[in-house]
Design a protein around this motif. Structure first.
Motif, short mmCIF file in Angstrom:
data_model
loop_
_atom_site.label_atom_id
_atom_site.label_comp_id
_atom_site.label_asym_id
_atom_site.label_seq_id
_atom_site.Cartn_x
_atom_site.Cartn_y
_atom_site.Cartn_z
N VAL A 378 1.02 -1.35 -0.24
CA VAL A 378 -0.03 0.06 -0.01
C VAL A 378 0.77 1.42 0.02
N VAL A 379 1.72 1.26 0.72
CA VAL A 379 2.88 2.30 0.73
C VAL A 379 3.39 2.69 -0.43
N VAL A 380 3.87 1.65 -1.26
CA VAL A 380 4.42 1.96 -2.56
C VAL A 380 3.24 2.42 -3.58
N LEU A 381 1.92 1.78 -3.52
CA LEU A 381 0.98 2.05 -4.44
C LEU A 381 0.74 3.57 -4.14
N VAL A 382 0.67 4.16 -2.86
CA VAL A 382 0.47 5.48 -2.68
C VAL A 382 1.73 6.49 -3.13
N VAL A 383 2.89 6.17 -2.75
CA VAL A 383 3.87 6.67 -3.46
C VAL A 383 3.91 6.78 -5.07
N GLY A 384 3.35 5.71 -5.54
CA GLY A 384 3.46 5.54 -7.13
C GLY A 384 2.14 6.34 -7.73
N GLY A 385 1.37 6.84 -6.66
CA GLY A 385 0.13 7.55 -7.22
C GLY A 385 -1.20 6.69 -7.16
N GLY A 386 -1.00 5.64 -6.29
CA GLY A 386 -2.13 5.03 -6.05
C GLY A 386 -2.80 4.21 -7.32
N PHE A 387 -4.31 4.62 -7.25
CA PHE A 387 -4.87 4.14 -8.65
C PHE A 387 -5.45 5.17 -9.35
N ARG A 388 -4.94 6.36 -9.24
CA ARG A 388 -5.20 7.70 -9.96
C ARG A 388 -4.74 7.59 -11.24
N PRO A 389 -5.37 7.95 -12.45
CA PRO A 389 -4.83 7.98 -13.95
C PRO A 389 -3.26 8.65 -13.84
N ARG A 390 -2.59 8.03 -14.53
CA ARG A 390 -1.04 8.62 -14.50
C ARG A 390 -0.85 8.42 -16.21
N ARG A 391 0.10 9.10 -16.49
CA ARG A 391 0.85 9.00 -17.83
C ARG A 391 1.51 7.64 -17.88
N PRO A 392 1.33 6.87 -19.19
CA PRO A 392 1.93 5.34 -19.42
C PRO A 392 3.30 5.72 -19.02
N TYR A 393 3.91 4.37 -19.00
CA TYR A 393 5.34 3.95 -18.81
C TYR A 393 5.58 3.29 -19.84
N PRO A 394 6.57 3.24 -20.60
CA PRO A 394 7.92 4.41 -20.26
C PRO A 394 7.59 5.61 -20.57
N PHE A 395 8.40 6.54 -20.16
CA PHE A 395 8.21 7.92 -20.21
C PHE A 395 8.62 8.55 -21.72
N PRO A 396 8.35 9.89 -21.81
CA PRO A 396 8.49 10.56 -23.01
C PRO A 396 9.91 10.59 -23.67
N PRO A 397 10.06 10.38 -24.82
CA PRO A 397 11.50 10.15 -25.50
C PRO A 397 12.41 11.33 -25.39
N PRO A 398 13.54 11.15 -25.63
CA PRO A 398 14.57 12.34 -25.46
C PRO A 398 13.87 13.47 -26.16
N GLY A 399 14.14 14.67 -25.83
CA GLY A 399 13.71 15.81 -26.44
C GLY A 399 12.59 16.42 -26.22
N ALA A 400 11.61 15.54 -25.25
CA ALA A 400 10.37 15.98 -24.74
C ALA A 400 10.77 17.27 -23.81
N ALA A 401 9.74 18.01 -23.74
CA ALA A 401 9.86 19.16 -22.76
C ALA A 401 9.83 18.72 -21.34
N ALA A 402 10.77 19.27 -20.47
CA ALA A 402 10.67 18.77 -19.08
C ALA A 402 9.47 19.64 -18.52
N PRO A 403 9.11 18.79 -17.46
CA PRO A 403 7.87 19.32 -16.69
C PRO A 403 8.24 20.69 -15.96
N SER A 404 7.32 21.46 -15.85
CA SER A 404 7.55 23.00 -15.11
C SER A 404 7.40 22.85 -13.70
N THR A 405 6.63 21.94 -13.07
CA THR A 405 6.53 21.69 -11.79
C THR A 405 7.33 20.34 -11.44
N PRO A 406 7.64 20.29 -9.99
CA PRO A 406 8.24 18.97 -9.48
C PRO A 406 7.37 17.68 -9.92
N PRO A 407 8.05 16.67 -10.48
CA PRO A 407 7.41 15.48 -10.78
C PRO A 407 6.84 14.89 -9.67
#
Length: 419
Positions: A378-407
């Motif tokens: 449960v702790v790992v699920l909470v840290v990983g965002g639980g069951f809330r929708p998240r962007r898929p894995y793997p992450f954006p390819p090289p060259g994608a814009a970095a997020p402007s807020t902390p991940p």
């Protein structure tokens, strides 16, 4: 299958060598019998020898990646495998008192080899393919260890325990030779930053990746819980009228499920959020022990082992790949060492903790194991965002814009992807 074709040829060849090495790497499983039998030690002295060897193995896993980041993972693997092989092959001629020094050092070298191999796979495999790659290597290791103990028992009873250690030593040296052939010298070396000593340090890197700091203690907890199947669980079965044949069958269930499912699971779930997959795996391990609270019998024991094994198939490969993906280039080995050490901490801690609790309050062991396993998940699920929708894995390819807020904690750090 396309996902498996993406795994580099060197990893497949390394997995072949791992399979052969694991077939003969059974000496440590027979140390207690060897010490109390041919060597004539008492149970207490043999227990100290086994404990010292286990401590050496864990220490080697924790430190192997440090050596690899400094000297190159391929080079460290070769050196450690040769040292372990020579020491193990010499066991039959080593005086009994000297075993207390030789076996822990040999196991330390084996631990360094294990961590170096994990880091080597991490650096030669591109991000996004690591789950499949680690699953292939783990499947080979599990397959070898499924065959190994049976052959080891045959060799020990028909010939001599000495041949187990000679065979394991030859196998370890053989793995070094094979790795030198299939992994080119230019691969698996230290990064340029590692050579110069510049770049982000391991503790700075960990602080910048709090999800990894949460994951590692969760892996320690689950490994202590998971390895109760090798210590208190067989005693529990015996106390309820189920003999070694039942226990052996349950271990066969474990090996069979892993061999059938680990690689397909890694392929099918490779685009899912890694921390979610790991969290569900930890919950399943806890739920497996929870089954024992419902009733005691062969049926419940089989269900318990099936849940444990499915949880293992979900979390072990995924967590290994996740830690590799999170590691900056200059500390890949140290991240893998931290994970490798955490992932076998139960070798030293599981039996004394579980056995001590079982001796005092046997009815409490399985509720505690279930609670700890589910809680860690449960702790790992909470840290990983639980069951809330998240962007898929793997992450954006090289060259994608970095997020402007902390991940989010479960997301990778900002910056270019490593290849």
């Amino acid at each position: 299958m396309r996902a498996l074709r993406e795994v580099p040829r060197a990893v497949w060849l390394l997995a072949c060598g791992t399979f052969v090495n694991m077939v003969v790497s059974v000496g440590f499983a027979f140390v207690f019998l060897y010490a109390t039998g041919p060597r004539g030690l008492g149970a207490g002295a043999a227990g100290v020898l086994v404990g010292a060897g286990g401590a050496g193995l864990v220490a080697g896993n924790f430190t192997g990646g440090w050596y690899g980041d400094r000297f190159g993972h391929r080079r460290v693997l070769l050196c450690a495998a040769v040292v372990a092989g020579v020491l193990l092959a010499a066991v039959p001629v080593v005086p009994t008192p000297a075993l207390y020094g030789v076996l822990p050092v040999a196991q330390y070298a084996s631990g360094v080899q294990r961590a170096a191999q994990s880091a080597l796979v991490a650096v030669i495999v591109p991000e996004g393919v690591r789950r499949q790659a680690f699953a292939v290597v783990r499947a080979a290791a599990n397959g070898g260890f499924t065959v190994g103990p049976v052959l080891g028992a045959l060799v020990a009873t028909r010939f001599s325990y000495d041949w187990l250690y000679v065979g394991e030593g030859v196998g370890s040296v053989g793995l070094a030779w094979w790795t030198a052939r299939v992994v080119p010298a230019g691969r698996g070396g230290m990064s340029r930053r590692g050579r110069s000593g510049r770049g982000e340090g391991v503790w700075d890197a960990l602080r910048a990746r709090p999800a990894v700091l949460v994951l590692l203690p969760a892996i320690v907890v689950i490994d202590i819980v998971y390895r109760q199947q090798y210590s208190t669980f067989p005693v529990f079965l015996a106390d309820h009228g189920m003999d070694a044949r039942v226990y052996g069958t349950l271990l066969a269930v474990n090996g069979g499920i892993l061999l059938c499912l680990e690689v397909p699971v890694a392929v099918v779930l490779r685009k899912r959020s890694p921390l979610r997959v790991v969290g569900v795996g930890l919950v399943l391990v806890g739920a497996g022990y929870g089954v024992l609270l419902v009733g005691v019998g062969v049926g419940s024991a089989v269900v318990m082992m099936a849940l444990l094994t499915l949880g293992e198939a979900l979390y072990k490969t995924t967590a290994t790949a996740y830690v590799a993906d999170q590691a900056p280039e200059q500390v890949v080995g140290r991240f893998q060492s931290l994970y490798a050490g955490a992932s076998i901490s139960g070798v030293v801690l599981a039996a004394p903790l579980g056995g001590g609790l079982y001796a005092v309050a046997p009815g409490v062991v399985w509720p505690v194991c279930a609670g700890l396993g589910v809680g860690a998940g449960v702790v790992v699920l909470v840290v990983g965002g639980g069951f809330r929708p998240r962007r898929p894995y793997p992450f954006p390819p090289p060259g994608a814009a970095a997020p402007s807020t902390p991940p989010l904690l479960g997301a990778p750090p900002a910056g270019p992807r490593r290849s």
